[in-house]
Scaffold this motif. Structure first.
Motif, short mmCIF file in Angstrom:
data_model
loop_
_atom_site.label_atom_id
_atom_site.label_comp_id
_atom_site.label_asym_id
_atom_site.label_seq_id
_atom_site.Cartn_x
_atom_site.Cartn_y
_atom_site.Cartn_z
N HIS A 593 -6.55 26.54 24.51
CA HIS A 593 -6.89 27.16 25.79
C HIS A 593 -8.39 27.19 26.07
CE1 HIS A 593 -2.74 28.43 25.59
NE2 HIS A 593 -2.97 29.04 24.45
N ILE A 594 -9.17 26.49 25.24
CA ILE A 594 -10.62 26.55 25.40
C ILE A 594 -11.22 25.15 25.42
CG2 ILE A 594 -10.76 28.77 24.19
CD1 ILE A 594 -11.95 27.13 21.79
N ASN A 595 -12.46 25.08 25.89
CA ASN A 595 -13.27 23.87 25.73
C ASN A 595 -14.00 24.03 24.40
OD1 ASN A 595 -15.29 21.91 25.71
ND2 ASN A 595 -15.58 22.00 27.93
N ILE A 596 -13.57 23.27 23.40
CA ILE A 596 -14.09 23.46 22.05
C ILE A 596 -15.58 23.15 21.97
CG2 ILE A 596 -13.90 22.65 19.65
CD1 ILE A 596 -10.90 22.26 20.18
N ALA A 597 -16.02 22.18 22.75
CA ALA A 597 -17.43 21.79 22.71
C ALA A 597 -18.35 22.93 23.12
CB ALA A 597 -17.67 20.57 23.59
N THR A 598 -17.87 23.82 23.98
CA THR A 598 -18.72 24.91 24.47
C THR A 598 -18.37 26.26 23.85
OG1 THR A 598 -17.24 25.28 26.36
CG2 THR A 598 -19.08 23.73 26.67
N ARG A 823 -13.63 22.77 13.21
CA ARG A 823 -14.01 22.60 14.61
C ARG A 823 -14.14 21.12 14.96
NH1 ARG A 823 -19.80 24.14 17.29
NH2 ARG A 823 -20.38 22.46 15.84
N ALA A 824 -14.71 20.33 14.04
CA ALA A 824 -14.88 18.89 14.28
C ALA A 824 -13.54 18.21 14.50
CB ALA A 824 -15.63 18.25 13.12
N VAL A 825 -12.53 18.62 13.72
CA VAL A 825 -11.19 18.04 13.86
C VAL A 825 -10.62 18.33 15.24
CG1 VAL A 825 -8.80 18.21 13.07
CG2 VAL A 825 -10.65 18.03 11.40
N TYR A 826 -10.66 19.60 15.64
CA TYR A 826 -10.06 19.98 16.93
C TYR A 826 -10.86 19.43 18.11
CZ TYR A 826 -6.67 22.93 14.62
OH TYR A 826 -5.62 23.36 13.84
N GLN A 827 -12.17 19.34 17.97
CA GLN A 827 -12.96 18.78 19.05
C GLN A 827 -12.70 17.29 19.19
OE1 GLN A 827 -17.08 19.91 19.00
NE2 GLN A 827 -17.66 18.46 20.59
N ALA A 828 -12.55 16.59 18.06
CA ALA A 828 -12.24 15.16 18.11
C ALA A 828 -10.88 14.92 18.75
CB ALA A 828 -12.28 14.57 16.70
N LYS A 829 -9.92 15.77 18.44
CA LYS A 829 -8.59 15.63 19.05
C LYS A 829 -8.66 15.89 20.55
CE LYS A 829 -5.20 17.60 16.68
NZ LYS A 829 -4.51 18.59 15.81
N ARG A 1007 -25.18 27.44 8.55
CA ARG A 1007 -24.45 28.70 8.64
C ARG A 1007 -24.07 29.01 10.09
NH1 ARG A 1007 -25.84 27.41 3.93
NH2 ARG A 1007 -26.42 28.95 2.32
N VAL A 1008 -22.84 29.43 10.27
CA VAL A 1008 -22.38 29.86 11.59
C VAL A 1008 -23.26 31.00 12.09
CG1 VAL A 1008 -20.49 31.00 12.81
CG2 VAL A 1008 -20.01 29.09 11.26
N MET A 1009 -23.61 31.91 11.19
CA MET A 1009 -24.39 33.08 11.60
C MET A 1009 -25.78 32.71 12.11
SD MET A 1009 -22.14 33.64 9.06
CE MET A 1009 -22.94 33.69 7.48
N GLU A 1010 -26.36 31.66 11.54
CA GLU A 1010 -27.68 31.23 11.97
C GLU A 1010 -27.64 30.53 13.33
OE1 GLU A 1010 -29.44 28.82 8.98
OE2 GLU A 1010 -29.53 30.42 7.48
N GLU A 1011 -26.66 29.64 13.50
CA GLU A 1011 -26.61 28.86 14.74
C GLU A 1011 -26.25 29.72 15.94
OE1 GLU A 1011 -24.41 24.98 16.77
OE2 GLU A 1011 -24.11 25.40 14.65
N PHE A 1012 -25.37 30.70 15.75
CA PHE A 1012 -24.83 31.42 16.90
C PHE A 1012 -25.32 32.87 17.01
CE2 PHE A 1012 -21.78 28.05 15.91
CZ PHE A 1012 -21.72 27.40 17.15
#
Length: 1016
Positions: A593-598, A823-829, A1007-1012
């Protein structure tokens, strides 16, 4: 003179139309491919009438075909699955689920992973019963007959008569000790009940088998009425030849057997359509080979559109370890099909918000009564086609007043739905060729983005019926063999020969029978080495065999076939009664239900990452790849985490640097055999019981955080669940950087950090602690023996560790790494890019080694009690290659993987090498040493087998015929030390060879925490 019985009648009963073809397989080389006649008629509420009219129409259209010359009738239908896809409350029934499980499975309650609308329709009652079996057939708890009778009274009070019984390890219960006994008790209390046993529906894999059993039970009465309608149709026509139904895997089943297991025919419509499309397009002939491009089949009926990738051989691409039926995860061998609610009878509505909606409701079989152009009052997609001027059907004037904006928006929505469905099957964003079949395919009016060529072969509107007519016959063996002192390959070949013979006895052509499935399931920790072998063979129906075949039911003109139901009410056709328009009610995947890239995960100003359901989905997929074949099946923990979030619980993850050095951290790990963890799913109390018991030995310790002991599979998410109970965060780290099968193969042990006392608990009130031992290896041996007594599945906890120590000896950032890979898998799909390239880009310290198909799986239990074995891959053959596969200079050698819960090394081998030369078949067999020059990856580096859906296969998931890609990553630097190689390298697993590093430098996870983390 006797009439030669040569013709096959193929019938497809769809939600809108019933199609019939008459085919002579001896004329397959002629331009019309042996098809003598084809006829289409609207599907009617009276199935008997609709079937009779279709067959009568086809026979009438072919003067040289008599009823006596028909050798068999094969019927395929989307009828049953339509009710599931549409969530049709009129055809689906409430189900009472009786779980024979003791204290287990409760962390994943029944209906947990059902789409919300199906759960509301089907969930009538759930009972957790004492009983269930361990892997070695010991009772978890004795069956309590009074408890079963008490639950029956509750079910009677609710007015439910359809009961699904699912017992832990019931597929191995040859004697019928629990499920069969429960059915007997239920029928004593409820003589009119329909009781379905899970052991009759599926194999090991509790959640998937239970889901399939629930669906089978819910649809049972509707399916039974439908199949009896098929029989009445044949009786009325004077046909006395055998009647078959086509199954999900493209084979056929006798009609009487199909009445009890209709789920085995659920997806036969799409399967038949795909194989029928390939046959009609001539993909099985040299002249019919299509260009080097990915080929997609779209079968558009009246109610649904089914999309599948078609191989040049004419057969559809097979799904991986599980399939989706109406949003419900089930385990079946069937093609990878994407079904959407779009067909010629799909409703089109403009709402008060000004938006035009297409579906998911459909008028289905009532299109000729309810569609505007046919005199009705409902606007359908067929009306949009006529209003657009693309077809002249019915009364064109009746759609002249349809507003142009409605036509435009509906047409655009149809185009988008088709494009999205086709894209879901593509392996790259490059243009594909689409073979468009089905009577509803007229709704495709516009060019489709991503489709370079659209082909509609002759007889395209009856491809399902063609596929039914050419369906194969199967034979299956399910047997336990004692292998001690025997050549395992020879035993398997003997069982294969018996399966082939059963297929031949059932009517398959002896010259064309092939083995389609081999399952080798070792029985662990038994005195004699034994294995359960499940082998399936299939081949085309032999015309010769039908000359002497007895009918599968007795022809009695003018009377109902089943005399016990003379007044049987004709079944209703599946139709939607649901008014909701929210697709979230139908789809269970959060990321759909989302745009994974964003998408941005929730990270607060303090740097705490608050895990969401979407994050859990990414973590589960990423950790499956880092598990290297082990770690246990992660799906159950993923769903348990989602359930906890839906109840309002929070799951924080923190960077290790954010915690004070003196913070105490604990973690627990799943301890046991993969096969058991698939079947005896957790109670949810195992880790808590073990942690509480261990903490009593450390009175001065207050837990401040949880940590994953391994990042692979179910163990990656387990600390999030345990942390809820103790209200502590999870550290973004683990102690393996992958998965390993032994307690002492973890990074703290490389630095002599104390590993005991260690405690394990089974969730059934049994807790074992090794307080002191002479070595960590001795601790492992003691806990392994205790683990067998605990049923080969428990949670184990090691001593508390300070954050300062964990920072020094741990593998840091691995929770984030799993998230980025997922995330890379689902975004590629979602974006239709290469999944494997995306995985490697998410963890640059790796490479894709191979793409191939599993051709052999060998398992045995070692003297240490570990599940060992090997898997063998062959390169994708010319008839199996899909667009994007490398054809020039492709690897011609096979790839061989020994495993011990996890994959140990990958070795290229000569394709002529026999399996017997590779595989150990005895507990004490000395392991074969590979040629070091042909080894392309080995432990402690990571090796993972990833399916076409981007989800990695555990060693418990390996099965014949599955297409996989092999990816390898560089291990954490802890494992590249001298002690790390000695502890986690090939010699630890019995292979006396030098470690050969993969090559690239180690990738330090971001790290997820650093990027976001929000800007300060």
């Amino acid at each position: 003179m006797a009439v030669k019985q040569v013709f096959r009648v193929g019938v497809d009963v769809g939600g809108t139309n019933t199609d019939c073809v008459i085919l002579n397989p001896e004329e397959a080389d002629k331009p019309q491919r042996g098809i003598r006649s084809a006829f289409k008629t609207p599907t009617t509420p009276d199935v008997t009438y609709g079937i009779a009219k279709a067959i009568e129409g086809a026979i009438s259209g072919c003067t040289d075909v008599s009823r006596g010359s028909i050798s068999a009738v094969m019927i395929g239908t989307t009828h049953f699955i339509n009710a599931i896809v549409q969530a049709d409350a009129d055809s689906l029934r409430k189900v009472a689920v009786f779980r024979i499980c003791g204290p287990y499975t409760k962390e994943n309650p029944a209906f947990l992973d059902f789409p919300p609308i199906l759960a509301r329709i089907m969930n009538g009652h759930v009972a957790y019963l004492d009983g269930g079996l361990e892997f070695d057939m010991r009772e978890i708890m004795p069956l309590d007959e009074d408890q079963v009778r008490a639950e029956c009274k509750k079910v009677i009070a609710k007015g439910i008569t359809d009961i699904a019984v699912c017992g832990v390890f019931s597929p191995l219960d040859i004697e019928g000790r629990h499920e069969a006994r429960v059915r007997k008790i239920i029928l004593e209390e409820m003589p009119d009940a329909d009781v379905v046993l899970s052991r009759d529906i599926g194999q090991l894999g509790f959640l998937e088998r239970e889901n399939a059993t629930i669906l089978n039970t819910s649809i049972l009465k509707f399916a039974r009425h439908t199949i009896r309608g098929f029989k009445r149709a044949m009786s009325a026509l004077g046909l006395s030849c055998p009647l078959f139904l086509t199954q999900n895997d493209g084979t056929i089943i006798a009609a009487d057997a199909a009445e009890n297991t209709p789920i085995k025919t659920f997806n036969s419509g799409p399967t038949n359509s795909m194989s029928g499309a390939g046959y009609l397009a001539g993909l099985d002939t040299a002249s019919g080979q299509l260009p080097n491009a990915q080929v997609i089949v779209a079968d558009v009926g009246g109610t649904t559109c089914d999309v599948c990738a078609l191989l040049p051989s004419g057969f559809p691409r097979q799904a991986g370890t599980w399939v989706d039926i109406g949003g419900v995860r089930c385990a079946f061998p069937m093609p990878e099909v994407q079904s959407i609610a779009l067909g010629g009878g799909t409703k089109v509505e403009k709402h008060s918000d000004g938006k035009v909606y297409v579906g998911p409701e459909s008028v289905g079989h009532r299109l000729l009564q309810e569609g505007l152009v046919f005199g009705g009052s409902t606007l359908t997609t067929t009306d949009i086609v006529v209003a657009s001027g693309n077809e002249k059907i019915g009364d064109v004037s009746r759609v002249a007043d349809v507003p142009e904006d409605v036509v435009h928006d509906a047409r655009l929505r149809i185009k988008q739905l088709l494009e999205n469905a086709i894209d879901s099957m593509k392996l790259s964003a490059d243009d594909c060729i689409c073979v468009m079949v089905g009577g509803g395919s007229i709704i495709q009016m516009d060019d489709l983005k991503g489709v370079g060529q659209i082909i509609r072969p002759q007889f395209h509107d009856c491809a399902n019926a063609v596929g039914a007519a050419i369906a194969r016959v199967s034979g299956q063996i399910d047997i336990v063999k004692v292998l001690e002192g025997l050549d395992e390959d020879k035993v398997i070949e003997e069982v294969c020969a018996e399966a082939r013979q059963r297929a031949i006895d059932a009517g398959a052509d002896p010259a064309n029978v092939k083995i389609t499935e081999i399952e080798n399931l070792p029985l662990q920790y038994v005195q004699m080495r034994a294995s359960r072998l499940v082998v399936k063979a299939a081949g085309p129906l032999s015309a010769k065999s039908l000359l002497t075949s007895d009918p599968l039911w007795t022809h009695n003109p003018g009377h109902a076939v089943n005399s016990t139901h003379p007044q049987e009410t004709p079944p209703k056709i599946a139709k939607s009664t649901n008014a909701t328009k929210d697709l979230r009610d139908f789809i269970g995947s959060p990321s759909a239900h989302i745009n994974i890239a964003t998408y941005r995960p929730e990270v607060d100003h303090n740097g705490t990452w608050w895990v969401s359901e979407i994050d859990c989905e990414f973590l589960a997929t990423g950790s499956s790849i880092l598990a290297c074949g082990g770690g246990g099946p992660g799906y159950m923990c993923y769903m348990a985490a989602r359930a906890a979030l839906q109840k309002g619980h929070r799951m924080p993850v923190v960077d290790i640097a954010s915690l004070p050095d003196d913070t105490w951290v604990l973690g627990n790990i799943s301890y046991g055999a993969p096969t058991v963890t698939l079947e005896r799913t957790p109670s949810g109390t195992e880790g808590i019981d073990a942690t509480d018991a261990l903490l009593t030995m450390f009175p001065g310790v207050t837990m401040g955080a949880q940590i994953a002991l391994e990042i692979g599979g179910m163990n990656a998410i387990r600390p999030l669940l345990t942390g809820i109970h103790y209200n502590v965060p999870t550290v973004d780290a683990d102690f393996m950087g992958r998965a390993y099968p032994r307690l002492y193969i973890k990074t703290p042990c490389l630095y002599d950090v104390p590993a005991f006392p260690a405690t394990q608990a089974d969730g059934n009130g049994n807790v074992v602690t090794v307080n002191k031992a002479t070595s960590i290896r001795k601790v492992e041996k003691i806990h392994r023996k205790a683990g067998a007594e605990l049923g080969l599945f428990s949670q184990l906890v090691i001593p508390p560790m300070s954050i300062a120590t964990a920072r020094r000896v741990g593998c840091l950032g691995t929770m984030s790494l799993a998230w980025y890979i997922g995330r890379a898998v689902y975004q590629a799909k979602q974006e239709k890019t290469d999944i494997m390239k995306a995985v490697v880009q998410a963890n640059p310290g790796g490479k894709v080694l191979y793409t191939g198909k599993i051709v052999n799986v060998h398992r045995y239990v070692s003297s240490g009690g570990y599940t060992e074995g090997a898997v063998r891959l062959k390169p994708i053959g010319s008839d199996e290659r899909e667009y994007g596969d490398e054809l020039d200079g492709a690897e011609t050698r096979d790839l061989h993987f020994p495993f011990q819960n996890e994959y140990l090394f990958a070795e290229l081998i000569d394709p002529e090498t026999p399996n017997s030369a590779l595989n150990a078949s005895d507990r004490d067999t000395k392991k074969r040493m590979p040629d070091a020059g042909n080894v392309v990856a080995m432990v402690p580096d990571l090796i993972s087998l990833v399916g076409t859906d981007g989800y990695a296969l555990g060693t418990q998931d390996l099965r014949y015929g599955v297409r996989v890609s092999v990816v390898s990553f560089v291990a954490n630097p802890h494992w590249y030390t001298e002690r790390g190689v000695a502890t986690g390298g090939p010699r630890e697993f019995g292979y006396d060879m030098e470690f050969k590093p993969l090559g690239p430098a180690y990738y330090e996870p971001k790290r997820v925490m650093e990027e976001f983390r929000p800007a300060q």
